[in-house]
Write an enzyme that holds these catalytic residues in place. Structure first.
Site, PDB file in Angstrom:
ATOM      1  N   LYS A  52      10.996   3.198  -0.645  1.00  0.00           N
ATOM      2  CA  LYS A  52      11.201   4.044  -1.252  1.00  0.00           C
ATOM      3  C   LYS A  52      10.754   4.164  -2.900  1.00  0.00           C
ATOM      4  O   LYS A  52      11.905   4.376  -3.148  1.00  0.00           O
ATOM      5  CB  LYS A  52      11.958   4.736  -0.504  1.00  0.00           C
ATOM      6  N   CYS A 100       9.172  51.635   2.721  1.00  0.00           N
ATOM      7  CA  CYS A 100       9.873  50.808   1.960  1.00  0.00           C
ATOM      8  C   CYS A 100       9.432  50.425   0.351  1.00  0.00           C
ATOM      9  O   CYS A 100       7.586  49.722   0.430  1.00  0.00           O
ATOM     10  CB  CYS A 100      10.433  49.366   3.162  1.00  0.00           C
ATOM     11  N   CYS A 131      15.056  48.986   1.655  1.00  0.00           N
ATOM     12  CA  CYS A 131      14.741  50.320   2.374  1.00  0.00           C
ATOM     13  C   CYS A 131      16.600  50.298   3.114  1.00  0.00           C
ATOM     14  O   CYS A 131      16.148  51.967   3.907  1.00  0.00           O
ATOM     15  CB  CYS A 131      13.767  50.803   2.587  1.00  0.00           C
ATOM     16  N   CYS A 189      10.366  44.341   8.075  1.00  0.00           N
ATOM     17  CA  CYS A 189      10.675  45.540   7.636  1.00  0.00           C
ATOM     18  C   CYS A 189       9.574  45.635   7.651  1.00  0.00           C
ATOM     19  O   CYS A 189       8.786  45.992   7.524  1.00  0.00           O
ATOM     20  CB  CYS A 189      11.613  45.396   6.290  1.00  0.00           C
ATOM     21  N   TYR A 195      -3.864   2.859   8.492  1.00  0.00           N
ATOM     22  CA  TYR A 195      -3.326   1.730   7.584  1.00  0.00           C
ATOM     23  C   TYR A 195      -3.134   0.580   8.738  1.00  0.00           C
ATOM     24  O   TYR A 195      -2.505  -0.295   8.830  1.00  0.00           O
ATOM     25  CB  TYR A 195      -1.717   2.334   7.090  1.00  0.00           C
ATOM     26  N   CYS A 222      16.783  45.389   5.707  1.00  0.00           N
ATOM     27  CA  CYS A 222      15.800  45.580   4.315  1.00  0.00           C
ATOM     28  C   CYS A 222      16.662  45.888   3.382  1.00  0.00           C
ATOM     29  O   CYS A 222      17.291  47.094   3.460  1.00  0.00           O
ATOM     30  CB  CYS A 222      14.829  46.202   4.331  1.00  0.00           C
ATOM     31  N   ASP A 253       2.935  10.572   3.277  1.00  0.00           N
ATOM     32  CA  ASP A 253       3.622  11.300   3.518  1.00  0.00           C
ATOM     33  C   ASP A 253       3.249  12.760   4.376  1.00  0.00           C
ATOM     34  O   ASP A 253       2.705  13.485   4.183  1.00  0.00           O
ATOM     35  CB  ASP A 253       4.515  12.139   2.500  1.00  0.00           C
ATOM     36  N   LYS A 276       2.770   4.474   0.789  1.00  0.00           N
ATOM     37  CA  LYS A 276       3.485   5.116   2.374  1.00  0.00           C
ATOM     38  C   LYS A 276       3.218   6.434   2.199  1.00  0.00           C
ATOM     39  O   LYS A 276       3.726   7.097   1.841  1.00  0.00           O
ATOM     40  CB  LYS A 276       5.004   4.984   2.040  1.00  0.00           C
ATOM     41  N   GLU A 333       0.752  -1.128  -0.114  1.00  0.00           N
ATOM     42  CA  GLU A 333      -0.296  -0.076   0.463  1.00  0.00           C
ATOM     43  C   GLU A 333       0.998   1.111   0.062  1.00  0.00           C
ATOM     44  O   GLU A 333       2.327   1.065   0.497  1.00  0.00           O
ATOM     45  CB  GLU A 333      -0.957   0.199   0.953  1.00  0.00           C
TER      46      GLU A 333
HETATM   47  S1  IVH Z   1       2.566   0.645   8.952  1.00  0.00           S
HETATM   48  C1  IVH Z   1       5.161  -1.348  12.284  1.00  0.00           C
HETATM   49  N1  IVH Z   1       1.430   1.937   6.806  1.00  0.00           N
HETATM   50  O1  IVH Z   1       5.840   5.625   8.434  1.00  0.00           O
HETATM   51  C2  IVH Z   1       4.377  -0.191  11.170  1.00  0.00           C
HETATM   52  N2  IVH Z   1       3.152   3.551   7.564  1.00  0.00           N
HETATM   53  O2  IVH Z   1       8.304   5.144   9.302  1.00  0.00           O
HETATM   54  C3  IVH Z   1       4.395   0.621  11.126  1.00  0.00           C
HETATM   55  N3  IVH Z   1       3.759   5.649   7.436  1.00  0.00           N
HETATM   56  O3  IVH Z   1       5.212   6.411  11.810  1.00  0.00           O
HETATM   57  C4  IVH Z   1       4.151   1.472  10.603  1.00  0.00           C
HETATM   58  N4  IVH Z   1       2.129   4.996   5.621  1.00  0.00           N
HETATM   59  O4  IVH Z   1       4.006   7.434   9.906  1.00  0.00           O
HETATM   60  C5  IVH Z   1       2.322   1.477   7.668  1.00  0.00           C
HETATM   61  N5  IVH Z   1       0.659   2.735   5.073  1.00  0.00           N
HETATM   62  C6  IVH Z   1       1.317   2.966   6.045  1.00  0.00           C
HETATM   63  C7  IVH Z   1       1.971   4.111   6.470  1.00  0.00           C
HETATM   64  C8  IVH Z   1       3.103   4.031   7.345  1.00  0.00           C
HETATM   65  C9  IVH Z   1       3.210   6.058   6.014  1.00  0.00           C
HETATM   66  C10 IVH Z   1       4.701   6.231   7.574  1.00  0.00           C
HETATM   67  C11 IVH Z   1       3.927   5.822   9.808  1.00  0.00           C
HETATM   68  C12 IVH Z   1       5.201   5.473  10.304  1.00  0.00           C
HETATM   69  C13 IVH Z   1       5.831   5.557   8.910  1.00  0.00           C
HETATM   70  C14 IVH Z   1       7.307   4.784   9.257  1.00  0.00           C
END
Ligand code: IVH
Length: 676
Positions: free
Chosen positions: A318, A434, A414, A429, A230, A411, A119, A117, A115
């Site tokens: 990643k 200005c 000015c 400033c 998640y 600044c 941010d 990840k 799934e």
């Molecule tokens: S699972 C034990 N699933 O990534 C498993 N984490 O480095 C822990 N995160 O602190 C997390 N999307 O904030 C999981 N689909 C996802 C995620 C996710 C983002 C973040 C989460 C966690 C960090 C782990």
């Protein structure tokens, strides 16, 4: 109404409101109009007002309005919140799979749930007997901060779990998720911050973190945050056999869960899915920085356990970082309309993630000090999506001793000494006259949503200020043809056009003028509210802070800013000059959100700032309808990138065709920018 009847109706209303809330914020599929929803909400408020003893913590009315805190209390996670180890390439993924098979002594393929990840900011939400009790940040994994009140303002977090027949209800449930700000909401928030003289956020994650870290939850409530869940922490009363079952159950209880989870058997399928997500990454409503690969089977997860604070059964895969190294040639300071002084690194240009980057905002002095950024440093810079590039860190080993420290002292235009007001991270400033501030103020004054004076581009504005033809915004109204023709590269025809545009702008609405003044924190939406209440600039100038705060969306910060603006003699002089130049106010444009009533919209092609659902919601919020097929009743066809055959057909039917930007402009015209 007797208390028993009140209690019954409150129960019914809460259920109904929660239902519609879930349809709108979690499923993106509303069933009633905003007005219908508001009616239910007001009715609940009314009964609760009469019977305050019946107000419960999980009432939808309790999402906002809590008094600000003085600090966040600690909150301990019963089961620690772990972090993930990272894979950066296919080799790492193959190695991860091999380790798991070896640990489990298995030869056949493992089933993984894969799934996105997200941010954002990790949070834990604890429910007791189905009611939201405490929400917290991750902190050090064991203890975080109690941010319950802020999390309650996020509409996609249920305050009460949905009960469903045949499905258990845990007596305790800790849910884990990520609080995010959607890409389009992020862009909108930043646009607004810039307009209101605030420094923009570097990326959606920072914006989400900054919004959650507010001691006053009423500030958080104004940010359109979302929470995607998640996973789980400790749970009592329900068992799960797989990760995908957890996601399914969370979704049934009312949580928002990613729609992009996929079962992958073995590494080949994982890698294929990764490649697929890479191709659609830009279209996702949220920023993601990779995928998370999880062993689906809970028994196997348990057997695998954890090692040094990371589960052995999961791994983050990643996306390649869009980072590069380059050298900082100089640091300059930009002056904003409200005098905010923003340091900007000028770098040797490099290509990062497909785009050339030569500048990066350093935000403020604290940021420079924290990262110890000096002129001449070799730095790692990063660009995520289309957010502002940022300096990640300095490569200290590349220093040769010639690097120069940088301080914002004055600044740049000015030369007034830079000041840092209490509680602010930015220097400013504060000199009223200005020229840099004046240039920015004029650019704002003439902009589309303000006085809408066409033809006065940045170059002309700069010349007008540099030649002292314009010493304040009101001077624009006394410019003559000779003044303009004296400027560089300005044809006679455009001088005439500009003068006509200036003249036409005198026919305006009060709200536009208020917005055009560029009062800090007053965007075009608040300008409309102020205009509706005071009808007259003089009355607004005389209004007390308390009086302004009577307006629902106006708080102490905005009220002080407006009062402060009008209390300055120099501003008063400019306003008098403006009013005597013959500005005429047309009747106020009402902040009516049903402007699309009776209009049918059809979308074709891909939109870059919205998902289809978001675009649909914007239309429906304004009372319009979205249809899926073209007919003579179609009012507008919105054509995104790569439109299908509908475009040609619409052209032949003579239907109004809007490009994406025109559609956005139309939305803005209808309600202003203050709505989410
Ligand atoms: S699972 C034990 N699933 O990534 C498993 N984490 O480095 C822990 N995160 O602190 C997390 N999307 O904030 C999981 N689909 C996802 C995620 C996710 C983002 C973040 C989460 C966690 C960090 C782990």
């Amino acid at each position: 109404m007797d208390p028993q009847a009140a209690e019954n109706e409150i129960g019914k209303l809460k259920k109904e409101i929660n239902y519609h809330n879930h349809r709108y914020y979690v499923l993106d599929d509303p069933e009633i109009s905003d007005a219908g929803y508001d009616r239910l909400f007001r009715r609940l408020e009314e009964i609760e007002g009469r019977f305050p003893d019946l107000i419960t913590t999980d009432s939808p009315t309790q999402r906002v309005g809590a008094p600000p805190l003085t600090k966040f209390e600690p909150a301990t996670h019963t089961i620690p919140m772990l972090s993930l180890s990272n894979a950066f390439d296919e080799k790492d993924v193959v190695e991860f799979d091999r380790r798991i098979k070896k640990f489990l002594r298995r030869e056949n393929e493992i089933l993984y749930a894969v799934e996105p990840k997200l941010d954002g900011v990790a949070v834990e939400l604890v429910y007791s007997d189905g009611i939201f009790l405490v929400g917290s940040t991750r902190g050090d994994g064991i203890t975080g901060e109690n941010i319950t009140q802020n999390l309650k303002t996020i509409k996609s977090i249920p305050l009460t779990l949905i009960r469903r027949e045949g499905m258990g209800m845990p007596s305790r449930l800790a849910v884990r998720g990520e609080v995010c700000l959607g890409v389009s909401a992020f862009k909108k928030l930043n646009r607004k911050r810039i307009e209101e003289g605030e420094p923009p956020f570097a990326n959606p994650r920072n914006a989400a973190a900054g919004s959650l870290r507010q001691l006053d939850s009423n500030v958080t409530a104004k940010r359109p945050l979302d929470c995607l869940c998640y996973g789980i922490g400790d749970v009592l009363g329900v068992n799960f056999t797989t990760h995908q079952e957890i996601l399914h159950m969370l979704s049934c209880w009312g949580f928002k869960v990613t729609r992009h989870v996929r079962s992958c058997s073995g590494t080949k399928e994982i890698i294929d899915y990764y490649r697929h997500i890479m191709t659609i990454r830009e279209e996702l409503p949220y920023e993601i920085d990779g995928l998370v690969i999880k062993v689906d089977d809970r028994i196997l997860q348990e057997r695998l356990g954890e090692i040094s604070r990371s589960p052995r059964w999961a791994m983050a895969y990643k996306f390649p970082a869009t980072q590069e190294t380059t050298k900082i040639k100089d640091i300059i300071v930009q002056v904003g309309r409200t005098g905010a002084l923003t340091p900007v690194a000028i770098m040797e240009p490099v290509i990062v993630g497909g785009a050339e980057v030569g500048r990066a905002s350093l935000h403020n002095q604290d940021e420079i000090d924290k990262k110890d950024i000096r002129i001449g440093d070799t730095v790692v810079i990063q660009r995520a999506g289309d957010v502002i590039p940022e300096v990640v860190k300095v490569i200290i080993s590349k220093r040769d001793g010639r690097e120069k420290k940088f301080r914002i002292s004055q600044c740049p235009v000015c030369k007034t000494r830079a000041q840092r007001l209490e509680g602010e991270a930015v220097h400013r400033c504060l000199r009223l006259s200005c020229p840099a501030k004046l240039k920015e103020s004029i650019k704002h004054f003439v902009s589309k949503r303000a006085m809408d004076i066409d033809g006065l581009g940045d170059k002309i504005v700069n010349q007008l200020v540099d030649t002292k033809l314009v010493k304040d915004i009101a001077d624009l109204y006394s410019l003559t043809r000779e003044d303009l023709e004296g400027l560089e590269r300005l044809a006679e025809k455009s001088a005439g056009n500009i003068l006509a545009a200036i003249r036409n702008s005198k026919n305006t609405s009060l709200s536009r003028l208020i917005y055009a003044l560029g009062i800090r924190h007053v965007g075009d939406h608040l300008a409309k509210l102020l205009a509706e209440r005071y009808h007259d600039l003089k009355k607004l100038g005389e209004a007390t802070r308390e009086d302004m705060e009577e307006i629902y969306e106006i708080g102490p910060q905005v009220a002080s800013s407006v009062a402060e603006f009008f209390s300055q003699e120099a501003n008063q002089r400019v306003i008098d000059k403006l009013l005597s130049s013959g500005i005429i106010f047309c009747p106020q444009e009402k902040t009516d959100d049903r402007e699309f009533k009776g209009k049918n919209f059809l979308f074709t092609g891909t939109l870059s700032s919205f998902s289809r659902d978001e675009a649909k919601r914007e239309v429906e919020k304004r009372g319009g309808r979205v249809t899926s097929s073209l007919s003579s009743k179609t009012g507008f066809l919105v054509a995104g990138g790569g439109p299908g055959s509908k475009l040609a057909k619409a052209q032949s039917l003579g239907i109004n065709i809007l490009k994406e930007q025109e559609f956005i402009d139309l939305l803005r015209m209808e309600t202003g920018d203050g709505k989410n």
